[in-house]
Design an enzyme around this catalytic site. Structure first.
Site, PDB file in Angstrom:
ATOM      1  N   TRP A  11       0.815  -1.219   0.000  1.00 26.20           N
ATOM      2  CA  TRP A  11       0.000   0.000   0.000  1.00 26.20           C
ATOM      3  C   TRP A  11       0.846   1.266   0.000  1.00 26.20           C
ATOM      4  O   TRP A  11       0.320   2.367  -0.103  1.00 26.20           O
ATOM      5  CB  TRP A  11      -0.957   0.003   1.203  1.00 26.20           C
ATOM      6  CG  TRP A  11      -2.021  -1.060   1.152  1.00 26.20           C
ATOM      7  CD1 TRP A  11      -2.181  -2.037   0.203  1.00 26.20           C
ATOM      8  CD2 TRP A  11      -3.091  -1.257   2.093  1.00 26.20           C
ATOM      9  NE1 TRP A  11      -3.269  -2.826   0.491  1.00 26.20           N
ATOM     10  CE2 TRP A  11      -3.851  -2.370   1.659  1.00 26.20           C
ATOM     11  CE3 TRP A  11      -3.477  -0.614   3.271  1.00 26.20           C
ATOM     12  CZ2 TRP A  11      -4.970  -2.847   2.356  1.00 26.20           C
ATOM     13  CZ3 TRP A  11      -4.582  -1.081   3.967  1.00 26.20           C
ATOM     14  CH2 TRP A  11      -5.330  -2.180   3.511  1.00 26.20           C
ATOM     15  N   LYS A  12       2.156   1.113   0.184  1.00 29.40           N
ATOM     16  CA  LYS A  12       3.074   2.261   0.203  1.00 29.40           C
ATOM     17  C   LYS A  12       2.556   3.324   1.182  1.00 29.40           C
ATOM     18  O   LYS A  12       1.972   2.980   2.209  1.00 29.40           O
ATOM     19  CB  LYS A  12       3.283   2.787  -1.218  1.00 29.40           C
ATOM     20  CG  LYS A  12       3.713   1.649  -2.173  1.00 29.40           C
ATOM     21  CD  LYS A  12       4.220   2.107  -3.505  1.00 29.40           C
ATOM     22  CE  LYS A  12       4.641   0.895  -4.331  1.00 29.40           C
ATOM     23  NZ  LYS A  12       5.205   1.255  -5.636  1.00 29.40           N
ATOM     24  N   GLU A  98      12.023   1.585  -3.722  1.00 28.69           N
ATOM     25  CA  GLU A  98      11.811   2.968  -3.270  1.00 28.69           C
ATOM     26  C   GLU A  98      12.637   3.251  -2.018  1.00 28.69           C
ATOM     27  O   GLU A  98      13.132   4.365  -1.823  1.00 28.69           O
ATOM     28  CB  GLU A  98      10.306   3.219  -3.047  1.00 28.69           C
ATOM     29  CG  GLU A  98       9.590   3.357  -4.389  1.00 28.69           C
ATOM     30  CD  GLU A  98       8.129   2.945  -4.388  1.00 28.69           C
ATOM     31  OE1 GLU A  98       7.519   2.819  -3.316  1.00 28.69           O
ATOM     32  OE2 GLU A  98       7.590   2.740  -5.499  1.00 28.69           O
ATOM     33  N   GLY A 174       5.130   1.172 -10.992  1.00 25.42           N
ATOM     34  CA  GLY A 174       4.307   2.376 -11.039  1.00 25.42           C
ATOM     35  C   GLY A 174       4.285   3.058 -12.389  1.00 25.42           C
ATOM     36  O   GLY A 174       3.839   4.190 -12.519  1.00 25.42           O
ATOM     37  N   GLY A 234       1.494  -3.122  -6.254  1.00 24.76           N
ATOM     38  CA  GLY A 234       1.422  -1.785  -5.675  1.00 24.76           C
ATOM     39  C   GLY A 234       0.079  -1.145  -5.960  1.00 24.76           C
ATOM     40  O   GLY A 234      -0.920  -1.434  -5.296  1.00 24.76           O
ATOM     41  N   GLY A 235       0.043  -0.318  -6.981  1.00 21.43           N
ATOM     42  CA  GLY A 235      -1.150   0.470  -7.301  1.00 21.43           C
ATOM     43  C   GLY A 235      -2.454  -0.316  -7.290  1.00 21.43           C
ATOM     44  O   GLY A 235      -3.449   0.126  -6.684  1.00 21.43           O
TER      45      GLY A 235
END
Ligand code: PGA
Length: 252
Positions: A11-12, A98, A174, A234-235
């Site tokens: 979910w970052k 990241e 991303g 991710g997204g």
């Protein structure tokens, strides 16, 4: 040996507690029938306790996105492995690109973080992958070899099979630009061969995930490849429907 497929959502830095609660409540019923698939979410630190409580008794495991290698100390702003396991967090992402690119995470630190995670009873999920430049220069294998060898150097062969590795080409994260299934399979088979250099038995057990713009429509083909044991999403993991569709694509 067959490895249980694993789909993890990163979910970052998204979701307050209230928003995270809404997302997990939407996700849980949509993945409850996904027998034979392990599912995990990696929400922000501030929501971990709430997510662990909400996920208890479900098939969804809760992992953190990072941790410090020391048990405690003067490291302002950091969180340790024992602090995570106290919350009943089950695992932790380590070395996400990241963290490496934006926050100076080093292979040297990762070589300490992986055993520190195990020592606290957390599943270490080591992320590796090359930049676009490295791929274009033909340096993908050199980069992967360096990361896998350095970051797992302190793990003995008996425990190596319990590590989860996520291969995430940085140029695919991303960007909407997924690696082709052939590129993903080739890199992941190479990572598995690196593990096999240390222990052939471990290489049969180690789950290796693909990550980088995985979406419901690309998941099935990726997950159908022989060495791809799951996905780090991710997204698309921020949408319960999309995450559930990717989980469904992993049902054996
Ligand atoms: P993405 O992120 O699916 O949004 O590309 C993957 C990741 O960073 O783990």
């Amino acid at each position: 040996m067959s490895r249980v497929p694993l789909i993890a959502g990163n979910w970052k830095m998204h979701k307050t507690i209230a928003e995270a609660e809404a997302l997990i409540q939407a996700l849980l019923p949509r993945v409850s029938a996904a027998d034979g698939v392990d599912v995990a979410i990696c929400p922000p630190f501030t929501t971990l306790q709430a997510m662990v409580d909400s996920a208890r008794g479900s098939r969804v495991a809760v992992w953190a996105q990072n941790m410090h290698q020391a048990q405690e100390g003067a490291f302002t702003g950091e969180v340790s492995a024992p602090m995570l396991s106290e919350l009943d967090v089950a695992g932790v992402l380590l070395g996400h690109s990241e963290r490496r690119e934006l926050f100076g995470e080093t292979d040297r630190a990762l070589a300490q973080k992986v055993p520190a995670a195990f020592a606290a009873g957390l599943l270490p999920v080591l992320c590796v992958g090359e930049t676009e430049d490295e791929r274009e220069r033909g340096d993908t294998e050199r980069k992967l070899r360096h990361q896998v060898q350095e970051d797992l150097a302190r793990i003995d062969p008996g425990q190596l099979g319990d590590v989860v590795i996520a291969y995430e080409p940085i140029w695919a994260i991303g960007t909407g630009q997924t690696a082709t299934v052939e590129q993903a399979q080739e890199a992941i088979a190479f990572v598995r061969a690196l593990v096999a250099d240390r222990s052939p038995q471990a290489a049969e057990r180690t789950r290796i995930l693909y990550g980088g713009s995985v979406k419901p429509d690309s998941a099935a083909e990726l997950l159908g490849m022989p060495d791809i044991d799951g996905a780090l999403v991710g997204g698309a993991s921020l949408d319960a429907e999309a995450m559930a569709a990717i989980v469904a694509a992993a049902i054996p």
